[in-house]
Motif scaffolding. Structure first.
Motif, short mmCIF file in Angstrom:
data_model
loop_
_atom_site.label_atom_id
_atom_site.label_comp_id
_atom_site.label_asym_id
_atom_site.label_seq_id
_atom_site.Cartn_x
_atom_site.Cartn_y
_atom_site.Cartn_z
N MET A 1 0.87 -1.42 0.09
CA MET A 1 0.07 -0.06 -0.02
C MET A 1 0.88 1.21 -0.09
O MET A 1 1.00 1.91 1.17
CB MET A 1 -0.97 -0.06 1.28
N THR A 2 1.45 1.66 -1.09
CA THR A 2 2.12 2.71 -1.21
C THR A 2 1.78 3.95 -2.00
O THR A 2 2.23 5.06 -1.88
CB THR A 2 3.52 2.32 -2.19
N LYS A 3 0.52 3.81 -2.39
CA LYS A 3 -0.28 5.04 -3.17
C LYS A 3 -1.75 5.08 -2.70
O LYS A 3 -2.30 4.01 -2.79
CB LYS A 3 -0.29 4.78 -4.62
N VAL A 4 -1.89 6.19 -1.70
CA VAL A 4 -3.07 6.47 -1.45
C VAL A 4 -3.96 7.21 -1.90
O VAL A 4 -3.26 8.63 -1.85
CB VAL A 4 -3.08 6.70 0.21
N VAL A 5 -5.10 7.45 -2.40
CA VAL A 5 -5.89 8.20 -2.94
C VAL A 5 -6.98 8.69 -2.29
O VAL A 5 -7.97 7.83 -1.86
CB VAL A 5 -6.09 7.85 -4.43
N ILE A 6 -7.28 10.13 -1.76
CA ILE A 6 -8.31 10.36 -1.01
C ILE A 6 -9.36 11.16 -2.03
O ILE A 6 -8.85 12.25 -2.65
CB ILE A 6 -8.12 11.40 0.08
N VAL A 7 -10.38 10.78 -2.09
CA VAL A 7 -11.37 11.43 -3.08
C VAL A 7 -12.35 12.32 -2.20
O VAL A 7 -13.19 11.83 -1.44
CB VAL A 7 -12.22 10.33 -3.77
N GLY A 8 -12.15 13.60 -2.56
CA GLY A 8 -12.93 14.49 -1.59
C GLY A 8 -12.19 15.34 -0.60
O GLY A 8 -11.30 14.61 0.03
#
Length: 508
Positions: free
Chosen positions: A1-8
């Motif tokens: 889990m090296t790329k986290v995307v937060i939507v909002g």
């Protein structure tokens, strides 16, 4: 889990981004996607005390935060006309008196109150348990000070939260997160790509065609629930039978030159009205049930009750109380309104964002997240929501009001068995049986149950082991000490002007 995307973005998105920036490993890439064209709810102007812990975790100074967000302090909530018209009570954040080994303080007070009702002692000594609560006495006097001293001092029983501009708080956290390498992308999500075999989200597509890939997606898209709802179809558990209010109107007015350190909640014919004092304005709103009141009627009622000039046009909001069955599904975690909503009566919305982040950090999916982590996360989050639900329902159901169809419904409705058991036990013996780690402490439950007219038929017999005259003498001494301590505090306005405002914001 090296790329986290937060939507909002908004408060929930930037709280997530700031927390991840604080604790994630150096090789973790955190990206937040938001659009300036999409409005945020932004009416959550009141909090509960645990937000101070989040700020401490980030290393954000409390006084600086309040200065940046035009904030004031909050010692509790005054509830007006809830149990019956003409009656009010205070739910303080701080503790009542001092618990003894095996004897909660309110059990001592129950005996004192019995002696007052029987005429054994002056009624004034034991008539109101809030006389033994520093937050309540200070709030009524318009005073504030930080808790200090050892655990045995009266002032150490203080707890406080904030009233603030939640949009400004989100901007403060954005600056914090971007300084720590969080990447912000401006844009609207218009499509979502999933792995055909697993159902995991692989990427989101923006309106300009840009594709943003990720390993873990955090849905902070608010009520739209773009990922957890529209894409992954996590079931929504509806609690509207328990909490029937489904609409709100919010409007800001000119600031009070002497802001009080507490929120006010006025019960209305089909819901309730809030008043929240900030440094630069006052937040006002009406939470109501559309089954019993039209939008036009609610708006007219709200505007008629405003005490100052409105600063903008009223905002109308629709909502549904409840939560997603799975807050964490596949490789997506829903935090904030995307995961669920409990109406704002006890200012818990930002707290639910905070605990969602906290539990995610505790179960951080370093290797992709296995079933046990997801199961545990969903269990603890559901439990958090259920505990808060019960506490909010208590305010409505424990009432003697029958003056409108709304109040007759909530008074007579079926309530969760867990709440019914808590109320029944308290009424029988004064005992408060809740989970040790529950958000609202026994002191909070005692304040609201007594305020809502649930009075125990007896107190814990262990109290009788204390000589009656010693009990009376010590309780009267405590009551006077609480009053003296509150009177020695600076006024709330003076404290804010000294520590929490810029020179341009000093309140005259």
């Amino acid at each position: 889990m090296t790329k986290v995307v937060i939507v909002g973005g908004g408060t929930s998105g930037w709280m997530c981004a700031a927390a991840l920036a604080r604790i994630s490993p150096p090789d973790t890439d955190v990206t937040l996607i938001e659009s300036d064209e999409i409005g945020i709810i932004g009416v959550g102007e009141a909090t509960i005390p645990l937000l101070a812990e989040f700020n401490q975790f980030l290393g954000i100074d409390e006084h600086h935060m309040l200065s940046e967000c035009s904030g004031t302090f909050k010692l509790g909530i005054e509830f007006i006309d809830w149990y019956q018209k003409g009656k009010s009570y205070f739910h303080p954040f701080g503790f009542f008196g001092k618990d003894m080994p095996q004897i909660p303080f309110h059990q001592l007070w129950l005996k004192l109150n019995k002696l007052a009702r029987e005429g054994v002692i002056s009624e004034g000594i034991g008539s109101d348990i809030c006389d033994f609560n520093l937050c309540t006495v200070a709030a009524k006097l318009g005073r504030f000070s930080q808790p200090s001293g050892s655990a045995n001092t009266i002032i150490s029983t203080m707890r406080h939260a904030y009233h603030f501009d939640s949009a400004a708080y989100g901007k403060l956290l954005r600056r914090y997160a971007e300084k720590r390498q969080v990447t912000r992308i401006e844009g609207k999500v218009v499509d979502i790509h999933q792995n055909v075999a697993s159902g995991d989200i692989q990427s989101v597509v923006l309106e300009n065609g840009r594709v943003v890939k990720g390993d873990l997606f955090i849905d902070c898209s608010g009520f739209r629930a773009l990922l957890i709802g529209k894409c992954l179809n996590s079931e929504f558990i509806d609690w509207s039978s328990y909490l029937p209010c489904d609409r709100a109107i919010a409007v800001q007015t000119k600031s009070d030159t002497n802001p009080q350190p507490f929120t006010q909640a006025y019960a209305q014919d089909a819901g309730w009205r809030w008043k929240i004092p900030l440094q630069n304005r006052t937040g006002n709103g009406y939470v109501y049930c559309s089954k019993y009141l039209s939008q036009d009627e609610a708006l007219a009622s709200l505007m008629d009750n405003l005490q100052d000039e409105p600063l903008h046009e009223p905002r109308h909001l629709k909502f549904q109380t409840g939560h997603r069955r799975n807050f964490w599904q596949n490789n997506c975690v829903a935090i904030g309104l995307a995961g669920g909503f409990i109406e704002p009566l006890e200012s818990t919305s930002i707290h639910l964002v905070q605990v969602g982040i906290q539990h995610l950090i505790e179960l951080w999916p370093l290797r992709g997240g296995n079933g046990a982590e997801k199961t545990r996360y969903n269990q603890v989050m559901a439990s958090e929501y259920q505990d808060i639900r019960d506490f909010i329902v208590l305010h409505y159901n424990a009432t003697s009001r029958n003056d409108s169809a709304f109040w007759r419904y909530v008074r007579d409705m079926q309530i969760p068995q867990s709440l019914k058991d808590t109320m029944t036990l308290f009424q029988s013996s004064g005992e408060v049986d809740i989970k040790p780690d529950a958000l609202f402490t026994p002191h909070s439950w005692v304040a609201v149950m007594l305020g809502q007219g649930i009075y125990p038929t007896q107190y814990n017999g262990v109290v009788d082991s204390i000589p009656q005259q010693a009990l009376i003498h010590n309780m009267e001494g405590l009551r006077k000490s609480v009053r003296r301590t509150a009177e020695a505090m600076p006024t709330h306005k003076h404290y804010l002007n000294t520590y929490c405002v810029s020179s341009k914001q000093v309140m005259i």
